[in-house]
Design an enzyme around this catalytic site. Sequence first.
Site, PDB file in Angstrom:
ATOM      1  N   HIS A  67       0.821  -1.225   0.000  1.00 38.17           N
ATOM      2  CA  HIS A  67       0.000   0.000   0.000  1.00 38.17           C
ATOM      3  C   HIS A  67       0.847   1.264   0.000  1.00 38.17           C
ATOM      4  O   HIS A  67       0.397   2.301  -0.459  1.00 38.17           O
ATOM      5  CB  HIS A  67      -1.052  -0.023   1.120  1.00 38.17           C
ATOM      6  CG  HIS A  67      -0.557   0.270   2.507  1.00 38.17           C
ATOM      7  ND1 HIS A  67      -0.188  -0.714   3.403  1.00 38.17           N
ATOM      8  CD2 HIS A  67      -0.380   1.438   3.170  1.00 38.17           C
ATOM      9  CE1 HIS A  67       0.172  -0.159   4.553  1.00 38.17           C
ATOM     10  NE2 HIS A  67       0.070   1.143   4.434  1.00 38.17           N
TER      11      HIS A  67
ATOM     12  N   ASP B 268       1.003  -7.777   2.232  1.00 41.81           N
ATOM     13  CA  ASP B 268       1.123  -6.340   1.961  1.00 41.81           C
ATOM     14  C   ASP B 268       2.595  -5.917   1.862  1.00 41.81           C
ATOM     15  O   ASP B 268       3.090  -5.171   2.696  1.00 41.81           O
ATOM     16  CB  ASP B 268       0.399  -5.554   3.065  1.00 41.81           C
ATOM     17  CG  ASP B 268       0.266  -4.072   2.723  1.00 41.81           C
ATOM     18  OD1 ASP B 268       0.804  -3.647   1.680  1.00 41.81           O
ATOM     19  OD2 ASP B 268      -0.359  -3.339   3.499  1.00 41.81           O
TER      20      ASP B 268
ATOM     21  N   SER C 291       3.751   2.275   8.690  1.00 48.20           N
ATOM     22  CA  SER C 291       3.571   1.363   7.564  1.00 48.20           C
ATOM     23  C   SER C 291       4.912   1.106   6.893  1.00 48.20           C
ATOM     24  O   SER C 291       5.631   2.045   6.568  1.00 48.20           O
ATOM     25  CB  SER C 291       2.618   1.971   6.530  1.00 48.20           C
ATOM     26  OG  SER C 291       1.292   1.799   6.921  1.00 48.20           O
TER      27      SER C 291
END
Lengths: 712, 712
Positions: B82, B218, B646
């Site tokens: 992402h 991810d 992240s």
Amino acid sequence: MTRNTLAAALALGLAATAHADEGMWMPTQLPDLAAQMKAAGFEGDPAGLADVTAPPLSAVVRAGGGTGSFVSANGLLLTNHHVAMGVIQYNSSPEDNIIDNGFVAKGRAEERPANPDFRVVVTTAFDKVTDQVLAAAKGKTGRAYHDAIEQASKQIVAQCEADGSVRCSVANMYYGTDFYRIAQVELQDVRLVYAPPRAIGNYGDEIDNFMWPRHTGDFTLLRAYVGPDGKPAPYSENNVPYQNPAFLHLSAQGPKEGDYAMLAGYPGVTYRHRTAAEFASQIDQVLPRRVALFQQMIDTIEAATAGDAAATQRYASQLQGLKNNRKRAAGELEGLLRSDAKTLRGADEAAMLAATPRTQRRSIDALFAQIAGGASVGERDLLLQQVSGATQLLRSALLLERLRIEAAKPDAQRETGYQARDLGMIEGTLKQVQRRFDPKVEKALLAHVLGRYQQLPDAQRVAEFDAAFGRTPAELSARLDALYAATGLGDEATRLGLLDKAKAGQALGDDALLAIAGPLVAAQLRLEHEAKTREGESLRLRPAYMQALFAWRNSQGRALYPDANRTLRISYGRVESITPRDAVTWSPVTTVAGILEKNTNAYPFDAPKPLLEAIAKGDWGNTADPALGTQTVNFLTNLDTTGGNSGSPVLNAKGELIGLNFDSNWESVSASWWFDPRYKRAVHVDMRYMRWLMDKVYPAHDLLAEMGVPAQ
Amino acid sequence: MTRNTLAAALALGLAATAHADEGMWMPTQLPDLAAQMKAAGFEGDPAGLADVTAPPLSAVVRAGGGTGSFVSANGLLLTNHHVAMGVIQYNSSPEDNIIDNGFVAKGRAEERPANPDFRVVVTTAFDKVTDQVLAAAKGKTGRAYHDAIEQASKQIVAQCEADGSVRCSVANMYYGTDFYRIAQVELQDVRLVYAPPRAIGNYGDEIDNFMWPRHTGDFTLLRAYVGPDGKPAPYSENNVPYQNPAFLHLSAQGPKEGDYAMLAGYPGVTYRHRTAAEFASQIDQVLPRRVALFQQMIDTIEAATAGDAAATQRYASQLQGLKNNRKRAAGELEGLLRSDAKTLRGADEAAMLAATPRTQRRSIDALFAQIAGGASVGERDLLLQQVSGATQLLRSALLLERLRIEAAKPDAQRETGYQARDLGMIEGTLKQVQRRFDPKVEKALLAHVLGRYQQLPDAQRVAEFDAAFGRTPAELSARLDALYAATGLGDEATRLGLLDKAKAGQALGDDALLAIAGPLVAAQLRLEHEAKTREGESLRLRPAYMQALFAWRNSQGRALYPDANRTLRISYGRVESITPRDAVTWSPVTTVAGILEKNTNAYPFDAPKPLLEAIAKGDWGNTADPALGTQTVNFLTNLDTTGGNSGSPVLNAKGELIGLNFDSNWESVSASWWFDPRYKRAVHVDMRYMRWLMDKVYPAHDLLAEMGVPAQ
């Protein structure tokens, strides 16, 4: 599907060892299971559980629509809050709202009579009558076989009930292989003793239903009374508490993970021993068909009522029912796919057949052909059921016409549902039409359901339905418009006038819907006869299949229990957690902390203030779990249950009462067909929660003392 | 509330021992934490982690909007799918849909350039400049204090960037207590090397977002390139792989429950050290107010667009945003209540103040007064934010008027957002109006928001807003009708014509909305000044509070980390399960079985066929978990993270790479204010899952070899 392949691999791996806790055993089977029960941890004598008419099993009774058990020498009876809901409602009023506030009788004088039709049923005899039942059927086939068994059963019941002291029935075990005569005493004076508030007894309601972890006090205490002579009697001030020969003793301890547990009750219906073809049909056709049809009917109703508040209101209940049915069928299908039941049952049956002598195979092959015949009209039968089941005006016409026909027969020979005692129900059905009917919605439903019927192959067609509704959607639409424009059945007075005629067996006149009802009912009677013929053949042929299965299970070292049929059964197993999904584990015991977590102060998570305050206070008396250091609420076992087990007592290794069955987990909704030990669990009220509520929250110390577990 | 009381009791019980794993530490603090880190299981030398510009920490960089880490000597960079989504999108087309299909570069020649504005940022210096920054502010108060610090910071940045080789910034630690100068090199040529398909990289999408257990791959691999001289350079065929001084080594093993773990990254913003009054305000006012307002705005939009398909479409995105914001605020509130953060922070602060010398209390008391003043206008500020933030036409008018004013200044002195480089964004904002605007909806929103503003006490009122919109709902409604009937801003050409005038600082003419925009922007500027004055006072006074907190934590034997501010931090802890609710436990490691369980073959649970087939095949190569006997996917730690983490690498006790941070659990959404060790978890991709995908599913054996973990 890769998914099924993997599931099958996993399940096959488990299959070899996992059957230890599957089984809804007839008590008479328990002596043969003594070694297994001992190995599972039972400390008592399994042989002592074999006689349903002797202690301790005779403490377990039918109560209302569920199971109950005596818990004192003086007729105190434990069952679920939801089983006793009718009794509670009957005694509740806006001024004295015991549904919301709960009820505690201070002494016997305050105990309140149940609704007069509430019954507690004690079994007094249970005897095998297989030879008697089958003698008359010998040499017969089809409908004649079916009727011979029905006739023999009726005779046995009549003889059994001759002296007027008991109610009797004949139970069919192993699909026509064995028959048992059951004699029962009905206690008619039952009184409400203790009920928690609705927000405890039904905490979480539909949202939590099936959804472990649960936090519900789903229990109620009743008391059975008899006449001064000790015989069943209707309510009277002079009656005395019933003294059952046996009652259960509450344990001072509670359950913890791994503990032995067992449960007695009246499970309703299972299909575990159906053939591989029936499993395949259920998974590949019946359930997907039901899910799809119910969804289409939901869509049809929603589209037809959109923007019409009155119609929306009238169809709200039917819509809710369709949604529940759809959800239930979808859940059952999901579970059977997850367990890959079709593959596993298929492999099991193939191995059984390979081990079955050729001589026995002829009846089994005939059974398979019979089953295939029934399955081939499954879709048609489902659709035609909706024609009367999902309509109001058309159902009224069909009901009146059928009643007119049945009324010509002596009452005892009429079809169930059309006898004198059913007339009140029929009148009720005809009266509620106004609250549940809108012609445009009924036409839309019929256009959909019959439109699907029109697409069936010719072989499945029924001439009378074709004649009534045409063969094309255009014809169907025109016929429905004409029928509903012309009929006078939308008028309640008209319907009730017709009821009087039908009851008298008189001609019903020339209404448009009644005009088609004549031939349609004739068709229904013909289809009913065909179904009973298939049923007779099934009764005749299935015992051969069951014998092969007995032999096969025997060769595997496993016993065989009959599929559930509302007779008393025992299952045993243990307190067990569940891993419903990857990385998710649910503990088998919940605590009051979960009540606080769920509580929103709004229905259905609106725990009463006294409960919230008592939890905050943290005074658990003598009911806290020693390891958890707090009050428990519900617990989970791997016991084998199904609908009908509501209110079943759960016993520990010593045979002491530790829990009260009230729910299952959603993952086990497919267990009526397939017991998957990874997912099958039963949900119980921890008796320590009941004791704590009765000790600290809504005190009833006399009752605790009566049950032998006095407050600290 | 009984609920809070119990939660408080539970949390207080935990509070004494549970802080071991709380903390987003500056690397420079780690040598002081050596004993704790060793006790937690770290096998390396904490002092070796202190220098962000030296190995191994220098392997951790900012990548796009998140964190990344180098995983080979040749510039291979690991981050989240992402985080790299812009790069993947930039290289995807309908003909070559690498979003859906994934991407594997076969050799460096096939690696694809990222979008030109994607940057990888390597920190090259990190130095304390507190004295320099504060010197100029000494003796000043309010806005002057704020501006002095801003000015000093700008000077430091300018000096630092003088030779053109680095980008610099000044970070404020402990709320104005300390300041650090950070120098960074920006790598401009970044290329896409390996991305899994969207249905792996974002499996579950919004449904699974925040919802452990997760099953998402991810991750994405990029490669940074530099000019042949080793210096950062825009994309060129002649560029060579960047050789960072440090890279992380993948572990051959994986995580299991209880293992030590640590994580480095750039957490965004936390409020852990805010005052008890700020906690109370957040819990009692700010969050409930946001939940209520967003819900009312949702209801307003839904009512105003009902039955209007075009309007529904235009407001779909804004509605989704409001729903996300509402859900987020509600989740944060729920978490803070569950942890009873107000009580705990209040007790902690009270104890701190009791231990703080009276002499230090004066500044702290002044801070408290300052905070109370800001909180008193919180509701007004939230409402007035919506006037521009939630509208299209009125926002356009305010934007144009503000740009007209700012355009008169030299570019460098303009407010951020109105400088030359922002003009493209402003034009975009003015252009998208047509797709997101309907006058009846905007009027309904303003009627609601300004209607609530009208109910505020006089002391909070802003004269210009009262003048523009009246003092009563009736006046408001009439004004809005008149304004939207008269304005010409609904026309795109008109807006773009006005943009040209505003850019030139010219008068904008006499449109009805522009006529009110003049005084409204003047009011906004005044409120902005007031806010900066409060901010200056906060910067001046808060260090005294932080000093007291340092001393208090020191007396407790605890160190104090600065609240997150997008600078590099390290947290350490362990792989840990979670019990989010009574009787529910989630394991810390998920497996591929969960992918099958969730898969519906429909977005977002539409795992690619090659993945499903590989799972069914069960060939795990050298990446299966030895205890679980299957392939793992994601894992859970108690590491202290927040938005901005992240892509953070997760290391084991040896400092080897075992995971990639990508999500949190829903229960920790309130952790930006309060770290509750019972509920705070971080969610990571297990590097073994990445390796398995690169070995068996979408092979890239060269890359595995480059990372030192060759396929079996």
